[in-house]
Design an enzyme around this catalytic site. Structure first.
Site, PDB file in Angstrom:
ATOM      1  N   LYS A 116      -5.281  63.007  71.393  1.00 40.23           N
ATOM      2  CA  LYS A 116      -5.138  61.713  71.182  1.00 40.23           C
ATOM      3  C   LYS A 116      -6.283  61.817  69.533  1.00 40.23           C
ATOM      4  O   LYS A 116      -5.213  60.579  68.701  1.00 40.23           O
ATOM      5  CB  LYS A 116      -5.354  60.244  71.608  1.00 40.23           C
ATOM      6  CG  LYS A 116      -4.232  60.243  72.971  1.00 40.23           C
ATOM      7  CD  LYS A 116      -5.224  59.453  73.885  1.00 40.23           C
ATOM      8  CE  LYS A 116      -4.876  60.005  75.061  1.00 40.23           C
ATOM      9  NZ  LYS A 116      -5.716  58.830  76.305  1.00 40.23           N
ATOM     10  N   GLY A 117      -7.535  62.225  69.419  1.00 37.66           N
ATOM     11  CA  GLY A 117      -7.725  61.980  68.396  1.00 37.66           C
ATOM     12  C   GLY A 117      -7.777  62.143  67.053  1.00 37.66           C
ATOM     13  O   GLY A 117      -7.838  61.298  66.094  1.00 37.66           O
TER      14      GLY A 117
ATOM     15  N   GLU B 265      -7.286  68.442  63.877  1.00 38.48           N
ATOM     16  CA  GLU B 265      -7.969  68.418  65.206  1.00 38.48           C
ATOM     17  C   GLU B 265      -9.080  67.396  64.367  1.00 38.48           C
ATOM     18  O   GLU B 265      -9.629  67.192  63.169  1.00 38.48           O
ATOM     19  CB  GLU B 265      -8.851  69.598  65.400  1.00 38.48           C
ATOM     20  CG  GLU B 265      -8.408  70.272  66.687  1.00 38.48           C
ATOM     21  CD  GLU B 265      -9.055  68.938  67.964  1.00 38.48           C
ATOM     22  OE1 GLU B 265      -9.425  68.173  67.625  1.00 38.48           O
ATOM     23  OE2 GLU B 265      -9.559  69.924  68.946  1.00 38.48           O
ATOM     24  N   ASP B 266      -9.518  66.312  65.688  1.00 34.08           N
ATOM     25  CA  ASP B 266     -10.544  65.346  65.019  1.00 34.08           C
ATOM     26  C   ASP B 266     -11.703  66.019  64.912  1.00 34.08           C
ATOM     27  O   ASP B 266     -12.265  64.884  62.954  1.00 34.08           O
ATOM     28  CB  ASP B 266     -10.555  64.189  66.105  1.00 34.08           C
ATOM     29  CG  ASP B 266     -10.532  64.487  67.568  1.00 34.08           C
ATOM     30  OD1 ASP B 266     -10.378  65.529  67.334  1.00 34.08           O
ATOM     31  OD2 ASP B 266     -10.907  63.875  68.472  1.00 34.08           O
TER      32      ASP B 266
ATOM     33  N   ASP C 110     -16.956  70.123  67.766  1.00 31.71           N
ATOM     34  CA  ASP C 110     -18.203  69.400  68.191  1.00 31.71           C
ATOM     35  C   ASP C 110     -18.631  71.355  68.462  1.00 31.71           C
ATOM     36  O   ASP C 110     -19.311  72.626  68.082  1.00 31.71           O
ATOM     37  CB  ASP C 110     -18.242  69.350  69.396  1.00 31.71           C
ATOM     38  CG  ASP C 110     -19.134  68.645  69.685  1.00 31.71           C
ATOM     39  OD1 ASP C 110     -20.363  68.477  69.073  1.00 31.71           O
ATOM     40  OD2 ASP C 110     -19.693  68.751  70.976  1.00 31.71           O
TER      41      ASP C 110
ATOM     42  N   LYS D 267     -19.150  68.970  63.303  1.00 34.51           N
ATOM     43  CA  LYS D 267     -20.652  69.590  63.848  1.00 34.51           C
ATOM     44  C   LYS D 267     -21.239  70.841  63.347  1.00 34.51           C
ATOM     45  O   LYS D 267     -20.964  71.201  65.160  1.00 34.51           O
ATOM     46  CB  LYS D 267     -20.630  69.053  64.903  1.00 34.51           C
ATOM     47  CG  LYS D 267     -20.506  67.253  65.314  1.00 34.51           C
ATOM     48  CD  LYS D 267     -21.158  66.698  66.018  1.00 34.51           C
ATOM     49  CE  LYS D 267     -20.438  65.178  67.011  1.00 34.51           C
ATOM     50  NZ  LYS D 267     -21.339  64.957  68.344  1.00 34.51           N
TER      51      LYS D 267
ATOM     52  N   PHE E  70     -23.346  61.153  67.896  1.00 35.38           N
ATOM     53  CA  PHE E  70     -21.582  60.554  68.526  1.00 35.38           C
ATOM     54  C   PHE E  70     -20.747  60.018  67.743  1.00 35.38           C
ATOM     55  O   PHE E  70     -21.555  58.899  68.057  1.00 35.38           O
ATOM     56  CB  PHE E  70     -22.004  60.338  70.335  1.00 35.38           C
ATOM     57  CG  PHE E  70     -20.385  60.584  70.814  1.00 35.38           C
ATOM     58  CD1 PHE E  70     -19.922  62.030  71.624  1.00 35.38           C
ATOM     59  CD2 PHE E  70     -20.072  59.604  70.856  1.00 35.38           C
ATOM     60  CE1 PHE E  70     -19.050  62.395  72.059  1.00 35.38           C
ATOM     61  CE2 PHE E  70     -18.567  59.767  71.697  1.00 35.38           C
ATOM     62  CZ  PHE E  70     -18.528  61.065  71.874  1.00 35.38           C
ATOM     63  N   VAL E  71     -20.171  60.732  67.625  1.00 36.21           N
ATOM     64  CA  VAL E  71     -18.839  59.377  66.503  1.00 36.21           C
ATOM     65  C   VAL E  71     -17.681  58.364  66.705  1.00 36.21           C
ATOM     66  O   VAL E  71     -17.301  59.815  67.796  1.00 36.21           O
ATOM     67  CB  VAL E  71     -18.455  60.170  65.415  1.00 36.21           C
ATOM     68  CG1 VAL E  71     -19.843  60.425  63.945  1.00 36.21           C
ATOM     69  CG2 VAL E  71     -18.291  61.022  65.304  1.00 36.21           C
TER      70      VAL E  71
ATOM     71  N   ASP F 173     -12.628  59.271  70.147  1.00 29.24           N
ATOM     72  CA  ASP F 173     -13.070  58.005  71.305  1.00 29.24           C
ATOM     73  C   ASP F 173     -14.497  58.274  71.767  1.00 29.24           C
ATOM     74  O   ASP F 173     -15.117  59.386  71.854  1.00 29.24           O
ATOM     75  CB  ASP F 173     -11.911  58.120  72.403  1.00 29.24           C
ATOM     76  CG  ASP F 173     -11.910  59.133  73.392  1.00 29.24           C
ATOM     77  OD1 ASP F 173     -12.352  60.176  72.922  1.00 29.24           O
ATOM     78  OD2 ASP F 173     -12.819  58.917  74.510  1.00 29.24           O
TER      79      ASP F 173
ATOM     80  N   ARG G 126     -11.030  54.203  69.396  1.00 27.33           N
ATOM     81  CA  ARG G 126     -10.457  54.834  68.659  1.00 27.33           C
ATOM     82  C   ARG G 126      -9.664  53.425  67.454  1.00 27.33           C
ATOM     83  O   ARG G 126      -9.452  54.262  66.813  1.00 27.33           O
ATOM     84  CB  ARG G 126      -8.885  55.300  69.563  1.00 27.33           C
ATOM     85  CG  ARG G 126      -9.378  56.066  70.785  1.00 27.33           C
ATOM     86  CD  ARG G 126      -8.255  57.179  71.029  1.00 27.33           C
ATOM     87  NE  ARG G 126      -8.311  57.404  72.283  1.00 27.33           N
ATOM     88  CZ  ARG G 126      -8.587  59.041  72.465  1.00 27.33           C
ATOM     89  NH1 ARG G 126      -9.203  59.616  71.117  1.00 27.33           N
ATOM     90  NH2 ARG G 126      -9.210  59.566  73.665  1.00 27.33           N
TER      91      ARG G 126
HETATM   92  P1  IMP Z   1     -15.622  71.097  71.970  1.00 26.99           P
HETATM   93  O1  IMP Z   1     -14.743  71.519  72.319  1.00 26.99           O
HETATM   94  O2  IMP Z   1     -16.697  71.025  71.909  1.00 26.99           O
HETATM   95  O3  IMP Z   1     -14.670  71.258  69.993  1.00 26.99           O
HETATM   96  O4  IMP Z   1     -14.634  69.854  71.837  1.00 26.99           O
HETATM   97  C1  IMP Z   1     -14.101  69.094  70.535  1.00 26.99           C
HETATM   98  C2  IMP Z   1     -13.545  68.078  71.226  1.00 26.99           C
HETATM   99  O5  IMP Z   1     -14.801  66.748  71.342  1.00 26.99           O
HETATM  100  C3  IMP Z   1     -13.175  67.096  70.373  1.00 26.99           C
HETATM  101  O6  IMP Z   1     -11.681  66.947  69.987  1.00 26.99           O
HETATM  102  C4  IMP Z   1     -13.715  65.517  71.001  1.00 26.99           C
HETATM  103  O7  IMP Z   1     -11.756  64.919  71.733  1.00 26.99           O
HETATM  104  C5  IMP Z   1     -14.431  65.876  71.411  1.00 26.99           C
HETATM  105  N1  IMP Z   1     -15.978  65.388  70.738  1.00 26.99           N
HETATM  106  C6  IMP Z   1     -16.858  66.744  70.681  1.00 26.99           C
HETATM  107  N2  IMP Z   1     -17.262  65.467  69.731  1.00 26.99           N
HETATM  108  C7  IMP Z   1     -17.240  64.603  69.746  1.00 26.99           C
HETATM  109  C8  IMP Z   1     -17.947  63.273  68.534  1.00 26.99           C
HETATM  110  O8  IMP Z   1     -19.231  62.838  67.933  1.00 26.99           O
HETATM  111  N3  IMP Z   1     -16.691  61.693  69.063  1.00 26.99           N
HETATM  112  C9  IMP Z   1     -16.157  61.938  69.848  1.00 26.99           C
HETATM  113  N4  IMP Z   1     -15.655  62.894  70.179  1.00 26.99           N
HETATM  114  C10 IMP Z   1     -15.941  63.993  69.955  1.00 26.99           C
HETATM  115 MG    MG Z   2     -12.226  63.110  73.233  1.00 27.22          MG
END
Ligand code: IMP
Ligand code: MG
Length: 177
Positions: free
Chosen positions: A42-43, A98-99, A102, A130, A151-152, A158, A164
């Site tokens: 949903k991000g 994507e939001d 990470d 990030k 963490f944002v 969220d 959100r």
């Molecule tokens: P990844 O697989 O580690 O790249 O994670 C990506 C997903 O983790 C994103 O689509 C977010 O839903 C969540 N996420 C990662 N970092 C943050 C943050 O700082 N705030 C909120 N959601 C995050």
């Molecule tokens: Mg999330």
């Protein structure tokens, strides 16, 4: 749930300006290509909604929901598709919206999954990244902002489904998780 945030990373105005710039880039790069924008729920929902309304070429929207196993703040890379695309993407020019990237694990899985469906192209447009947290290398053509290792929340992002609806992006204080 807290309502006062000490550290606002990106204001509503800054986000709006950057989203417009990204929309101009996409508009220029995808002339005549009728891109399919795939919002990762949903991000990315507000980002998608704002971005698509600033794009001035013909384009389409679709939605996917994935869940990545892990803790509230760390994804594991084991991804499950909760809602798949409606569209057949064979031969289409896909842009994943994507939001935040990470570790990169979620997106890496998603991109591999979509590539297997024989689209003409797959690019990624992420509001945030990030870089210091990356576990897998992932090419992202369009990036809104880089964030430090904090963490944002807000503007779609969220913490346990909260925050959100903030109009800005803020740092969630460590004592909150
Ligand atoms: P990844 O697989 O580690 O790249 O994670 C990506 C997903 O983790 C994103 O689509 C977010 O839903 C969540 N996420 C990662 N970092 C943050 C943050 O700082 N705030 C909120 N959601 C995050
Ligand atoms: Mg999330």
């Amino acid at each position: 749930m807290i309502t006062q945030f000490e550290e606002i990373l990106f204001s509503e105005k800054e986000i709006r300006a950057r989203v417009s710039e990204l929309a101009v880039e996409i508009t220029n790069d995808y002339q005549g290509k009728d891109p399919l924008l795939v919002c990762v729920l949903k991000g990315a929902v507000f980002f998608m909604a704002d971005l698509v309304r600033e794009i001035t070429i013909s384009c389409e929207m679709d939605f996917m929901a994935v869940s990545s196993y892990g803790s509230a703040t760390d994804s594991s890379g084991v991804v499950r598709i909760l809602k798949d695309l409606d569209a057949n993407i064979e031969g289409r020019n896909v842009i994943i919206i994507e939001d935040i990237i990470d570790s990169g694990l979620t997106l890496s899985y998603l991109r591999k999954n979509l590539r297997a469906r024989n689209p003409a192209s797959v690019e990624v447009c992420s509001l945030l990244t990030k870089p210091s947290r990356r576990k897998v290398d992932i090419a992202c053509k369009y990036v809104g902002f880089e964030t430090p290792d904090v963490f944002v929340v807000g503007y779609g992002l969220d913490y346990m489904e909260q925050y959100r609806n903030l109009r800005f992006i803020a740092v969630l204080p460590e004592e909150e998780f």
